[in-house]
Design a protein around this motif. Structure first.
Motif, mmCIF file in Angstrom:
data_model
loop_
_atom_site.group_PDB
_atom_site.id
_atom_site.type_symbol
_atom_site.label_atom_id
_atom_site.label_comp_id
_atom_site.label_asym_id
_atom_site.label_seq_id
_atom_site.Cartn_x
_atom_site.Cartn_y
_atom_site.Cartn_z
ATOM 1 N N LEU A 167 -3.483 1.906 7.274
ATOM 2 C CA LEU A 167 -4.037 1.559 5.806
ATOM 3 C C LEU A 167 -5.343 2.256 5.651
ATOM 4 O O LEU A 167 -5.528 2.762 4.473
ATOM 5 C CB LEU A 167 -4.161 0.057 5.814
ATOM 6 C CG LEU A 167 -2.929 -0.987 5.947
ATOM 7 C CD1 LEU A 167 -3.441 -2.544 5.816
ATOM 8 C CD2 LEU A 167 -2.033 -0.729 4.481
ATOM 9 N N ILE A 168 -6.035 2.552 6.687
ATOM 10 C CA ILE A 168 -7.204 3.260 6.525
ATOM 11 C C ILE A 168 -6.837 4.756 6.043
ATOM 12 O O ILE A 168 -7.215 5.303 5.318
ATOM 13 C CB ILE A 168 -8.052 3.350 7.723
ATOM 14 C CG1 ILE A 168 -8.522 1.836 7.908
ATOM 15 C CG2 ILE A 168 -9.304 4.261 7.625
ATOM 16 C CD1 ILE A 168 -9.306 1.475 9.178
ATOM 17 N N CYS A 208 0.946 -1.281 -0.037
ATOM 18 C CA CYS A 208 -0.225 0.084 -0.127
ATOM 19 C C CYS A 208 0.816 1.273 -0.082
ATOM 20 O O CYS A 208 0.764 2.174 -0.774
ATOM 21 C CB CYS A 208 -0.878 -0.024 1.438
ATOM 22 S SG CYS A 208 -2.234 1.210 1.287
ATOM 23 N N LEU A 248 -4.819 -5.901 -1.649
ATOM 24 C CA LEU A 248 -5.098 -4.283 -1.904
ATOM 25 C C LEU A 248 -6.331 -4.006 -2.710
ATOM 26 O O LEU A 248 -6.843 -2.860 -2.850
ATOM 27 C CB LEU A 248 -3.938 -3.572 -2.670
ATOM 28 C CG LEU A 248 -2.717 -3.585 -1.907
ATOM 29 C CD1 LEU A 248 -1.375 -3.003 -2.741
ATOM 30 C CD2 LEU A 248 -2.828 -2.886 -0.547
ATOM 31 N N TRP A 303 -3.968 5.895 4.672
ATOM 32 C CA TRP A 303 -3.662 5.568 3.045
ATOM 33 C C TRP A 303 -4.695 5.542 2.387
ATOM 34 O O TRP A 303 -4.759 6.412 1.334
ATOM 35 C CB TRP A 303 -2.685 4.812 3.049
ATOM 36 C CG TRP A 303 -1.355 5.072 3.767
ATOM 37 C CD1 TRP A 303 -0.893 6.335 3.981
ATOM 38 C CD2 TRP A 303 -0.113 3.954 3.892
ATOM 39 N NE1 TRP A 303 0.622 6.049 4.627
ATOM 40 C CE2 TRP A 303 0.818 4.852 4.426
ATOM 41 C CE3 TRP A 303 -0.353 2.864 3.970
ATOM 42 C CZ2 TRP A 303 2.091 3.991 4.898
ATOM 43 C CZ3 TRP A 303 1.076 2.014 4.302
ATOM 44 C CH2 TRP A 303 2.157 2.878 5.064
ATOM 45 N N SER A 304 -5.586 4.605 2.380
ATOM 46 C CA SER A 304 -6.789 4.355 1.704
ATOM 47 C C SER A 304 -7.600 5.806 1.597
ATOM 48 O O SER A 304 -7.979 6.127 0.406
ATOM 49 C CB SER A 304 -7.896 3.542 2.350
ATOM 50 O OG SER A 304 -8.997 3.136 1.559
ATOM 51 N N GLN A 326 -8.198 8.115 -2.113
ATOM 52 C CA GLN A 326 -9.507 8.654 -2.562
ATOM 53 C C GLN A 326 -9.513 9.871 -3.359
ATOM 54 O O GLN A 326 -10.327 10.010 -4.016
ATOM 55 C CB GLN A 326 -10.588 8.717 -1.504
ATOM 56 C CG GLN A 326 -10.925 7.211 -0.873
ATOM 57 C CD GLN A 326 -12.113 7.590 0.335
ATOM 58 O OE1 GLN A 326 -12.469 8.538 0.790
ATOM 59 N NE2 GLN A 326 -12.353 6.393 1.044
ATOM 60 N N TRP A 385 -9.016 -4.155 -1.867
ATOM 61 C CA TRP A 385 -10.044 -3.537 -0.588
ATOM 62 C C TRP A 385 -9.876 -1.972 -0.424
ATOM 63 O O TRP A 385 -10.577 -1.240 0.214
ATOM 64 C CB TRP A 385 -9.737 -4.099 0.815
ATOM 65 C CG TRP A 385 -8.477 -3.797 1.214
ATOM 66 C CD1 TRP A 385 -7.317 -4.810 1.267
ATOM 67 C CD2 TRP A 385 -7.937 -2.539 1.988
ATOM 68 N NE1 TRP A 385 -6.414 -4.055 1.844
ATOM 69 C CE2 TRP A 385 -6.710 -2.905 2.255
ATOM 70 C CE3 TRP A 385 -8.760 -1.671 2.491
ATOM 71 C CZ2 TRP A 385 -5.749 -1.905 2.968
ATOM 72 C CZ3 TRP A 385 -7.974 -0.704 3.089
ATOM 73 C CH2 TRP A 385 -6.567 -0.981 3.175
ATOM 74 N N LEU A 386 -8.818 -1.346 -1.022
ATOM 75 C CA LEU A 386 -8.462 -0.072 -0.665
ATOM 76 C C LEU A 386 -9.565 0.849 -0.560
ATOM 77 O O LEU A 386 -9.588 1.853 -0.175
ATOM 78 C CB LEU A 386 -7.397 0.590 -1.694
ATOM 79 C CG LEU A 386 -5.942 0.139 -1.247
ATOM 80 C CD1 LEU A 386 -4.691 0.474 -2.119
ATOM 81 C CD2 LEU A 386 -5.668 0.799 0.199
ATOM 82 N N HIS A 387 -10.682 0.796 -1.660
ATOM 83 C CA HIS A 387 -11.600 1.634 -2.004
ATOM 84 C C HIS A 387 -12.722 1.514 -1.030
ATOM 85 O O HIS A 387 -13.659 2.252 -0.805
ATOM 86 C CB HIS A 387 -12.182 1.833 -3.355
ATOM 87 C CG HIS A 387 -11.343 2.104 -4.376
ATOM 88 N ND1 HIS A 387 -10.570 3.439 -4.458
ATOM 89 C CD2 HIS A 387 -10.904 1.388 -5.613
ATOM 90 C CE1 HIS A 387 -10.036 3.429 -5.557
ATOM 91 N NE2 HIS A 387 -9.843 2.318 -6.279
ATOM 92 N N THR A 388 -12.572 0.326 -0.069
ATOM 93 C CA THR A 388 -13.751 0.156 0.788
ATOM 94 C C THR A 388 -13.497 0.520 2.142
ATOM 95 O O THR A 388 -14.066 0.654 3.215
ATOM 96 C CB THR A 388 -14.194 -1.077 0.761
ATOM 97 O OG1 THR A 388 -13.014 -1.926 1.152
ATOM 98 C CG2 THR A 388 -14.772 -1.616 -0.649
ATOM 99 N N THR A 389 -12.052 0.669 2.543
ATOM 100 C CA THR A 389 -11.353 1.199 3.882
ATOM 101 C C THR A 389 -12.082 0.329 4.855
ATOM 102 O O THR A 389 -12.580 0.906 5.953
ATOM 103 C CB THR A 389 -11.610 2.530 4.119
ATOM 104 O OG1 THR A 389 -13.166 2.946 4.051
ATOM 105 C CG2 THR A 389 -11.060 3.681 3.188
#
Length: 112
Positions: free
Chosen positions: A74-75, A33, A61, A77-78, A82, A63-67
């Motif tokens: 990670l949250i 990430c 990775l 960075w996600s 956006q 899942w990145l758009h769903t946080t």
């Protein structure tokens, strides 16, 4: 990657960053990430406001758009990602030979 006159895809740029001792202790998902975050920071002038496809051989990775999850790093960075308009495409490691070769090869440090 950009399609060339031969209609084949060719790399446009290669980036690398040596991880600090603390960063090298991160989980694989955190490292992967961070690679995306670091790359988009460096390439922001070229990708900002444009839709693009991000290819990775790290399926987690997607899942990145769903946080989802409870890893605050990670949250965070996600949420930062956006701001960019992209979708994540998983590609198998076997199909990602150039990136694998570059990440495993040892290169001398640049002096300039």
């Amino acid at each position: 990657m950009q399609k060339g006159p031969d209609q084949e895809f060719h790399p446009v740029v290669f980036l690398r960053k040596k991880l600090s001792e603390r960063e090298s202790n991160w989980s694989v998902s955190e490292k992967e990430c961070y690679a995306i975050v670091y790359t988009l920071e460096k390439l922001c002038p070229y990708v900002w406001g444009r839709r693009f496809h991000l290819q990775t051989d790290h399926a987690a990775l997607q899942w990145l758009h769903t946080t989802k999850g409870n890893n605050k790093k990670l949250i965070r960075w996600s949420l930062a990602l956006q701001d960019f308009d992209f979708d994540i495409q998983h590609i198998s490691g076997a199909s990602n030979k150039v990136a694998d070769a570059l990440s495993r090869e040892s290169f001398p440090e640049s002096t300039g």
